[in-house]
Motif scaffolding. Structure first.
Motif, PDB file in Angstrom:
ATOM      1  N   CYS A 104       0.846  -1.189   0.000  1.00 26.03           N
ATOM      2  CA  CYS A 104       0.000   0.000   0.000  1.00 26.03           C
ATOM      3  C   CYS A 104       0.885   1.244   0.000  1.00 26.03           C
ATOM      4  CB  CYS A 104      -0.918   0.010   1.212  1.00 26.03           C
ATOM      5  SG  CYS A 104      -2.008  -1.432   1.274  1.00 26.03           S
ATOM      6  N   GLY A 105       0.481   2.250  -0.777  1.00 28.65           N
ATOM      7  CA  GLY A 105       1.290   3.446  -0.949  1.00 28.65           C
ATOM      8  C   GLY A 105       1.510   4.251   0.314  1.00 28.65           C
ATOM      9  N   PHE A 106       0.572   4.215   1.246  1.00 33.80           N
ATOM     10  CA  PHE A 106       0.637   5.039   2.451  1.00 33.80           C
ATOM     11  C   PHE A 106       1.348   4.360   3.618  1.00 33.80           C
ATOM     12  CE2 PHE A 106      -3.214   2.603   2.220  1.00 33.80           C
ATOM     13  CZ  PHE A 106      -3.193   1.910   3.408  1.00 33.80           C
ATOM     14  N   CYS A 107       1.640   3.073   3.514  1.00 35.75           N
ATOM     15  CA  CYS A 107       2.133   2.296   4.647  1.00 35.75           C
ATOM     16  C   CYS A 107       3.633   2.508   4.861  1.00 35.75           C
ATOM     17  CB  CYS A 107       1.850   0.814   4.430  1.00 35.75           C
ATOM     18  SG  CYS A 107       2.357  -0.211   5.825  1.00 35.75           S
ATOM     19  N   SER A 108       3.996   2.767   6.100  1.00 38.62           N
ATOM     20  CA  SER A 108       5.405   2.985   6.416  1.00 38.62           C
ATOM     21  C   SER A 108       6.225   1.694   6.345  1.00 38.62           C
ATOM     22  CB  SER A 108       5.540   3.614   7.799  1.00 38.62           C
ATOM     23  OG  SER A 108       4.997   2.754   8.776  1.00 38.62           O
ATOM     24  N   CYS A 109       5.581   0.535   6.435  1.00 34.31           N
ATOM     25  CA  CYS A 109       6.314  -0.738   6.365  1.00 34.31           C
ATOM     26  C   CYS A 109       7.078  -0.876   5.055  1.00 34.31           C
ATOM     27  CB  CYS A 109       5.362  -1.923   6.514  1.00 34.31           C
ATOM     28  SG  CYS A 109       4.674  -2.091   8.153  1.00 34.31           S
ATOM     29  N   GLY A 112      -9.157  -2.425   6.027  1.00 31.24           N
ATOM     30  CA  GLY A 112      -8.450  -1.399   5.268  1.00 31.24           C
ATOM     31  C   GLY A 112      -9.323  -0.893   4.136  1.00 31.24           C
ATOM     32  N   VAL A 113     -10.238  -0.001   4.454  1.00 33.97           N
ATOM     33  CA  VAL A 113     -11.051   0.684   3.438  1.00 33.97           C
ATOM     34  C   VAL A 113     -10.589   2.132   3.476  1.00 33.97           C
ATOM     35  CG1 VAL A 113     -13.369   1.341   2.679  1.00 33.97           C
ATOM     36  CG2 VAL A 113     -13.003  -0.868   3.810  1.00 33.97           C
ATOM     37  N   GLU A 114      -9.591   2.444   2.682  1.00 31.87           N
ATOM     38  CA  GLU A 114      -8.998   3.772   2.747  1.00 31.87           C
ATOM     39  C   GLU A 114      -9.813   4.831   2.021  1.00 31.87           C
ATOM     40  OE1 GLU A 114      -6.460   1.217   4.465  1.00 31.87           O
ATOM     41  OE2 GLU A 114      -7.126   0.941   2.414  1.00 31.87           O
ATOM     42  N   SER A 115     -10.611   4.416   1.045  1.00 28.84           N
ATOM     43  CA  SER A 115     -11.379   5.390   0.273  1.00 28.84           C
ATOM     44  C   SER A 115     -12.476   4.685  -0.504  1.00 28.84           C
ATOM     45  CB  SER A 115     -10.444   6.118  -0.706  1.00 28.84           C
ATOM     46  OG  SER A 115     -11.178   7.016  -1.506  1.00 28.84           O
ATOM     47  N   PHE A 116     -13.523   5.432  -0.797  1.00 29.26           N
ATOM     48  CA  PHE A 116     -14.552   4.934  -1.709  1.00 29.26           C
ATOM     49  C   PHE A 116     -14.435   5.632  -3.059  1.00 29.26           C
ATOM     50  CE2 PHE A 116     -16.336   3.630   2.340  1.00 29.26           C
ATOM     51  CZ  PHE A 116     -16.781   2.365   2.038  1.00 29.26           C
ATOM     52  N   SER A 117     -13.355   6.340  -3.255  1.00 31.79           N
ATOM     53  CA  SER A 117     -13.086   7.020  -4.513  1.00 31.79           C
ATOM     54  C   SER A 117     -12.240   6.110  -5.397  1.00 31.79           C
ATOM     55  CB  SER A 117     -12.341   8.332  -4.256  1.00 31.79           C
ATOM     56  OG  SER A 117     -11.750   8.807  -5.449  1.00 31.79           O
ATOM     57  N   GLU A 118     -12.790   5.747  -6.549  1.00 31.85           N
ATOM     58  CA  GLU A 118     -12.053   4.883  -7.489  1.00 31.85           C
ATOM     59  C   GLU A 118     -10.724   5.537  -7.891  1.00 31.85           C
ATOM     60  OE1 GLU A 118     -13.220   1.883  -8.089  1.00 31.85           O
ATOM     61  OE2 GLU A 118     -15.247   2.176  -7.333  1.00 31.85           O
ATOM     62  N   ARG A 119     -10.741   6.838  -8.115  1.00 29.29           N
ATOM     63  CA  ARG A 119      -9.536   7.549  -8.521  1.00 29.29           C
ATOM     64  C   ARG A 119      -8.468   7.487  -7.429  1.00 29.29           C
ATOM     65  NH1 ARG A 119      -7.343  12.244  -7.497  1.00 29.29           N
ATOM     66  NH2 ARG A 119      -9.106  13.021  -6.311  1.00 29.29           N
ATOM     67  N   LEU A 120      -8.847   7.708  -6.178  1.00 24.94           N
ATOM     68  CA  LEU A 120      -7.873   7.685  -5.089  1.00 24.94           C
ATOM     69  C   LEU A 120      -7.316   6.282  -4.839  1.00 24.94           C
ATOM     70  CD1 LEU A 120      -9.357  10.127  -2.436  1.00 24.94           C
ATOM     71  CD2 LEU A 120      -7.301  10.428  -3.829  1.00 24.94           C
ATOM     72  N   LYS A 178      -6.602   4.098  -6.907  1.00 27.40           N
ATOM     73  CA  LYS A 178      -5.585   3.788  -7.913  1.00 27.40           C
ATOM     74  C   LYS A 178      -4.366   4.696  -7.815  1.00 27.40           C
ATOM     75  CE  LYS A 178      -9.077   1.973 -10.980  1.00 27.40           C
ATOM     76  NZ  LYS A 178     -10.001   2.281 -12.045  1.00 27.40           N
ATOM     77  N   ALA A 179      -4.458   5.758  -7.011  1.00 32.77           N
ATOM     78  CA  ALA A 179      -3.349   6.705  -6.871  1.00 32.77           C
ATOM     79  C   ALA A 179      -2.185   6.028  -6.153  1.00 32.77           C
ATOM     80  CB  ALA A 179      -3.810   7.934  -6.096  1.00 32.77           C
ATOM     81  N   PRO A 180      -0.937   6.381  -6.507  1.00 30.27           N
ATOM     82  CA  PRO A 180       0.230   5.783  -5.850  1.00 30.27           C
ATOM     83  C   PRO A 180       0.232   5.961  -4.328  1.00 30.27           C
ATOM     84  CG  PRO A 180       0.904   6.992  -7.801  1.00 30.27           C
ATOM     85  CD  PRO A 180      -0.555   7.285  -7.598  1.00 30.27           C
ATOM     86  N   SER A 181      -0.364   7.029  -3.837  1.00 29.99           N
ATOM     87  CA  SER A 181      -0.369   7.272  -2.390  1.00 29.99           C
ATOM     88  C   SER A 181      -1.273   6.298  -1.640  1.00 29.99           C
ATOM     89  CB  SER A 181      -0.799   8.711  -2.089  1.00 29.99           C
ATOM     90  OG  SER A 181      -2.108   8.932  -2.566  1.00 29.99           O
ATOM     91  N   ILE A 182      -2.204   5.675  -2.319  1.00 29.44           N
ATOM     92  CA  ILE A 182      -3.085   4.666  -1.716  1.00 29.44           C
ATOM     93  C   ILE A 182      -2.715   3.282  -2.247  1.00 29.44           C
ATOM     94  CG2 ILE A 182      -5.457   3.859  -1.429  1.00 29.44           C
ATOM     95  CD1 ILE A 182      -5.010   6.434   0.057  1.00 29.44           C
ATOM     96  N   ASN A 183      -2.610   3.147  -3.559  1.00 27.82           N
ATOM     97  CA  ASN A 183      -2.203   1.908  -4.225  1.00 27.82           C
ATOM     98  C   ASN A 183      -3.095   0.720  -3.857  1.00 27.82           C
ATOM     99  OD1 ASN A 183      -0.732   0.288  -5.944  1.00 27.82           O
ATOM    100  ND2 ASN A 183       0.809  -0.216  -4.415  1.00 27.82           N
ATOM    101  N   LYS A 184      -4.376   0.885  -4.056  1.00 24.62           N
ATOM    102  CA  LYS A 184      -5.337  -0.200  -3.824  1.00 24.62           C
ATOM    103  C   LYS A 184      -5.916  -0.665  -5.165  1.00 24.62           C
ATOM    104  CE  LYS A 184      -5.554  -0.500   0.694  1.00 24.62           C
ATOM    105  NZ  LYS A 184      -5.679  -1.655   1.515  1.00 24.62           N
TER     106      LYS A 184
END
Length: 177
Positions: free
Chosen positions: A16-21, A140-148, A150-156
């Motif tokens: 996932c794009g936001f994860c520090s791991c 892990g439901v980070e967003s209900f936005s299809e665009r977000l 797919k964004a590298p910062s979310i990467n879902k």
């Protein structure tokens, strides 16, 4: 100790794009992402039995980033663990009131449809977890936005708002929260 926190694996397999791991594991391991290590269902069950017997634990929080591990092996591990817990509760070795919580990815509960067949909820998995005493699953439901998503910062990529809705509605149907 009323609640025991357990870690059953050394890392999440997702990226996932936001994860520090994703950033700190290569440095911590000194070699890329390092080998994935996870306890078996039997090993987890033995830890639960030990904490119940030795300390009177009545709740367990699995604090792995993705307790279900997100693959067929991970699903089989959880199904085996649920079976062991249910058997132990039926024998009175684990008190019936013992509850479990975990965090995982919503996508782990989606059965991907093929050839035009829509995606469905893995009812068998959700029902097994409910029967074993899971009552809270942090998804892990980070967003209900299809665009977000797919964004590298979310990467879902691969997850959709519809998949998230399917899982959430299925959880409510089965009494998991």
């Amino acid at each position: 100790i009323e609640n025991a926190r357990l870690y059953t694996s050394n890392r999440c397999l997702a990226r996932c794009g936001f994860c520090s791991c994703v950033g700190f594991l290569p440095t911590a391991h000194g070699q890329g992402r390092g080998t994935f290590i996870g306890l078996s269902a039997k090993q987890i069950h033995e830890l639960i039995l030990h904490k119940v017997k030795s300390y009177g634990a009545r709740a367990f929080s699995f604090n792995d980033e993705d307790f279900l591990v997100g693959n067929n092996v991970g699903e089989a591990r959880i199904m085996d663990l649920c079976k062991l817990i249910i058997e132990s509760k039926n024998k009175g070795v684990i008190p019936e009131e013992v509850k479990f919580s975990c965090q995982t990815r919503a996508g782990n509960f989606v059965i991907r449809g093929k050839n035009g067949v829509p995606n469905t909820l893995n009812h068998k998995l959700v029902a097994a977890m409910k029967s074993a005493g899971f009552h809270n699953v942090s998804l892990g439901v980070e967003s209900f936005s299809e665009r977000l998503m797919k964004a590298p910062s979310i990467n879902k990529a691969g997850m959709t708002a519809e998949n998230c809705k399917l899982v959430l509605e299925g959880f409510f149907e089965h009494g998991l929260y």
